[in-house]
Each structure stands twice: as structure tokens, then as C-alpha cells.
Design a protein around this motif. Structure first.
Motif, short mmCIF file in Angstrom:
data_model
loop_
_atom_site.label_atom_id
_atom_site.label_comp_id
_atom_site.label_asym_id
_atom_site.label_seq_id
_atom_site.Cartn_x
_atom_site.Cartn_y
_atom_site.Cartn_z
N SER A 235 35.17 -12.06 35.04
CA SER A 235 35.86 -12.59 33.87
C SER A 235 34.96 -12.39 32.65
O SER A 235 33.79 -12.76 32.67
CB SER A 235 36.16 -14.08 34.05
OG SER A 235 36.80 -14.59 32.89
N THR A 236 35.50 -11.78 31.60
CA THR A 236 34.74 -11.56 30.38
C THR A 236 35.57 -12.02 29.19
O THR A 236 36.76 -12.29 29.31
CB THR A 236 34.39 -10.07 30.19
OG1 THR A 236 35.57 -9.38 29.74
CG2 THR A 236 33.93 -9.45 31.48
N GLY A 237 34.95 -12.09 28.03
CA GLY A 237 35.70 -12.37 26.80
C GLY A 237 35.50 -13.75 26.24
O GLY A 237 35.78 -13.99 25.07
N ALA A 238 35.02 -14.71 27.05
CA ALA A 238 34.75 -16.05 26.51
C ALA A 238 33.44 -16.04 25.75
O ALA A 238 32.68 -15.08 25.80
CB ALA A 238 34.72 -17.07 27.65
N ARG A 239 33.16 -17.13 25.05
CA ARG A 239 31.94 -17.20 24.25
C ARG A 239 31.44 -18.63 24.20
O ARG A 239 32.14 -19.56 24.57
CB ARG A 239 32.17 -16.66 22.85
CG ARG A 239 33.18 -17.45 22.06
CD ARG A 239 33.92 -16.57 21.12
NE ARG A 239 34.78 -15.65 21.83
CZ ARG A 239 35.80 -15.00 21.27
NH1 ARG A 239 36.05 -15.16 20.02
NH2 ARG A 239 36.54 -14.19 21.97
N LYS A 240 30.24 -18.81 23.71
CA LYS A 240 29.66 -20.14 23.55
C LYS A 240 29.77 -20.57 22.08
O LYS A 240 29.92 -19.72 21.19
CB LYS A 240 28.21 -20.14 24.03
CG LYS A 240 28.11 -19.97 25.54
CD LYS A 240 26.75 -20.39 26.06
CE LYS A 240 26.78 -20.43 27.59
NZ LYS A 240 25.46 -20.84 28.13
N PRO A 241 29.64 -21.90 21.83
CA PRO A 241 29.88 -22.37 20.45
C PRO A 241 28.98 -21.73 19.40
O PRO A 241 29.39 -21.58 18.25
CB PRO A 241 29.60 -23.88 20.56
CG PRO A 241 29.85 -24.22 22.00
CD PRO A 241 29.42 -23.01 22.77
N GLN A 242 27.77 -21.34 19.78
CA GLN A 242 26.87 -20.78 18.77
C GLN A 242 27.15 -19.31 18.46
O GLN A 242 26.53 -18.74 17.57
CB GLN A 242 25.40 -20.93 19.21
CG GLN A 242 24.99 -20.08 20.41
CD GLN A 242 25.09 -20.80 21.72
OE1 GLN A 242 25.97 -21.63 21.90
NE2 GLN A 242 24.18 -20.51 22.65
N PHE A 243 28.08 -18.71 19.19
CA PHE A 243 28.33 -17.28 19.01
C PHE A 243 29.75 -17.04 18.52
O PHE A 243 30.71 -17.62 19.03
CB PHE A 243 28.11 -16.53 20.32
CG PHE A 243 26.69 -16.57 20.79
CD1 PHE A 243 25.66 -16.19 19.96
CD2 PHE A 243 26.38 -17.00 22.08
CE1 PHE A 243 24.34 -16.24 20.39
CE2 PHE A 243 25.07 -17.04 22.51
CZ PHE A 243 24.05 -16.66 21.67
#
Length: 335
Positions: A235-243
């Protein structure tokens, strides 16, 4: 689709071609350039192009090397700029006037920085349109101020009025939420709420796209041999709040908050494989393999590995298949 009969995606992705009237599906742009299909492309003008957006991103680099003339427009020097014949610096938000509508109140946010070294995207496009003597529509606008007045038209205000009132003004006419009457109907082919999509029913011969959403197991489309060789879901495409996409990875103190090139794995998946927190691991797909650092994460489902989006140092798109596409929309399989 008058005028778009020969674009680079025409006829390949039926639902895209049916509902998107003014854009080609860019996922096959590299193939269009490399194979000269449906015709040779001699010039490419890009705005904020990120090569790593494409699956099999190495192919896009090959395409940019082949195209005879390329212009890159951007805020920063990116990899797309490496392949450009001309680089146009685009202005950032503080370098251009902007109009903002908040509720029924309209503001002009004036530029904070005057710069002769860059232009905003609209100014660049208008300059090219004028040089090519294009007529009609937005191409017929004289300048960026004309463009801002075009944006303000629905409010009944003008740019000059807002300049005289830096505190903002209530719109003379603010479009409310779009309401639909029983007589007018909804924006669907049947004008009704569709529990069965009449658009998808037209293409229900394509696997996994029946008019009524029906669950099917992803394993149904792979052979047992493939499933044994590649037993996990990527699974790809998610991110973290700082990015935010790739842009904040350029800020070193943000990108160094945690180790780079992480792959997130559920502990119950990692244990039978002998993987512990911080271990080096290899992620392999049919297209290639990459090195990562294991991060055990109970937020990831069992039998799934999750890799963040946007970090050029862990460009997982490089080993995704650019032919593994949704057959009706053309979007790549990033899950």
C-alpha cells in the motif's frame, strides 16, 4: 470529445474518455513520447512536474531525455528541470495577488514580495497564448488582472473595488450550495440517485467494474504461483502530518524526524518472517526491488506493507508496474 480525438489516452480508458472532456489521462504520457503513439511529441511544457508521480518512473526519465524540446516551470529545481532546455521560475504565493472567498466575504490578498525574476503560471500561459495568437476563452484574457476579474465574476465584485477596500467586501452575489430540484434531477445519466451506476453498467464487461459495487478478492486476478512469490499487499500513497507530497521532504529538520526509507509492517506479519524493528529489509515486486528499514506498526493491517508517499529517497513508484492500470479510468495500481 471534439478536438480531443487524437489525445494520448483517447479510447484506452472508456470511463475517463466518457466523463473527462478536456484532459488526456497522463499515466501513459511516457509511452506516448517513447513510442510516438498516437503521433510524435516534439515539445513538452510542464508546471510543477514530479517525475516520481508516475509508476515505473524511470520510463518517464527516458521519455524526457528523448523529447526534442522541454520547458519546466517550477518553484524549485527538481529532477524534471534536469531534462529541460528552458527553465521558467514560477512565483510563490507571496509573490502574486490572490482573491479569496470566505463565506459571503471576498478579500484581495496583495503580493508581499515584488520580483522581476519570476512569473505566476497564469502569466506564463497567457504570454504563450498571446505569442501563438490563440483566441477565445481564457486565452483571450489580456493579463493576470483580467484573470482575477474573471475569478471574481460570480461574486459581482471587481478587482478595483477590492483594491479600494483592503478589509474585504461582502459579495454582491455569492453562489450558494448547488441545489437540485426534482424537475431538474441529479447530475447522473438517469437524473436520479443511482445505487447501480448506469455509467459503470456500460462497461461491466471489464473485470471488477459492475454497475452494482460487488466485493471481489484481489487474489482472484493472480495465479497461485504469483501469490506464493508475492504474498503481501503493498500500500502506497498515504503520508504523515509533517509531510505534504514531496515538498516538505526538502526541509531537512522535518525529513530527519525519523529514519528514512521506512516500510511499515504489522508485528504479526513481521514475526514469522524474522523481522524486528529497525531491520534492513528488501521489498520486491515483479518490476524490481528496493532496500528499506522495517518499522513495526499495529496500524497496518496484517499481510500488508505500507510505504509513505513523496520521499524521493524511497520512490516506491520506481518498482510499480506502469501497465497495471484500472481498465476504465487508467489510474495506476498503487495498492
Amino acid at each position: 470529445r471534439p478536438g480531443f480525438e487524437n489525445d494520448v489516452s483517447e479510447g484506452r480508458f472508456p470511463l475517463w474518455n466518457e466523463i473527462i472532456y478536456n484532459e488526456a489521462q497522463a499515466v501513459k504520457l511516457a509511452d506516448a513520447i517513447l513510442n510516438e503513439d498516437p503521433y510524435p511529441l516534439h515539445c513538452l511544457l510542464t508546471f510543477g512536474m514530479n517525475i516520481h508521480m508516475w509508476p515505473n518512473s524511470q520510463k518517464m526519465k527516458q521519455a524526457l531525455e528523448k523529447i526534442p524540446f522541454c520547458v519546466a516551470t517550477d518553484l524549485f529545481w527538481t529532477e524534471a528541470c534536469d531534462f529541460a532546455d528552458i527553465i521558467l521560475p514560477s512565483s510563490a504565493s507571496p509573490q502574486r495577488d490572490q482573491v479569496i472567498v470566505q463565506g459571503d466575504w471576498v478579500h484581495l490578498i496583495p503580493r508581499l514580495i515584488e520580483s522581476e525574476e519570476c512569473r505566476n503560471d497564469i502569466e506564463i500561459l497567457l504570454g504563450i497564448s498571446h505569442a501563438l495568437n490563440l483566441q477565445g476563452g481564457l486565452a483571450g484574457l489580456r493579463d493576470y488582472n483580467d484573470y482575477l476579474n474573471y475569478l471574481l465574476e460570480p461574486t459581482g465584485l471587481s478587482l478595483d473595488e477590492l483594491r479600494r477596500h483592503p478589509e474585504g467586501l461582502p459579495g454582491k452575489k455569492i453562489p450558494g450550495e448547488r441545489m437540485f430540484s426534482y424537475e431538474e434531477g441529479l447530475p447522473t445519466p438517469t437524473k436520479k440517485v443511482e445505487f447501480v451506476s448506469s455509467l459503470l453498467e456500460n462497461h461491466n464487461d471489464l473485470p471488477g467494474h459492475s454497475g452494482l459495487p460487488i466485493f471481489f478478492d484481489y487474489r482472484d486476478i493472480f495465479t497461485q504461483e504469483e501469490l506464493q512469490q508475492f504474498p503481501l499487499i503493498l500500500s502506497t500513497g498515504a503520508r504523515k502530518p509533517q509531510f505534504c507530497h514531496s515538498r516538505t521532504y526538502r526541509i531537512s529538520w522535518l525529513s530527519n524526524l525519523e529514519p528514512h526509507t521506512l516500510v511499515h509492517i504489522n508485528p504479526n506479519t513481521a514475526a514469522p518472517l524474522g523481522i524486528a524493528e529497525g531491520d534492513p529489509v528488501i521489498i520486491a515486486t515483479p518490476q524490481g526491488e528496493m532496500n528499506f528499514i522495517a518499522s513495526l506498526d499495529t496500524g497496518v493491517l496484517p499481510n500488508v506493507v505500507h510505504i509513505l508517499h513523496g520521499d524521493k529517497d524511497q520512490d516506491i513508484n520506481a518498482i510499480l508496474d506502469d501497465n497495471f492500470l484500472d481498465p476504465i479510468s487508467g489510474f495506476p495500481g498503487v495498492k
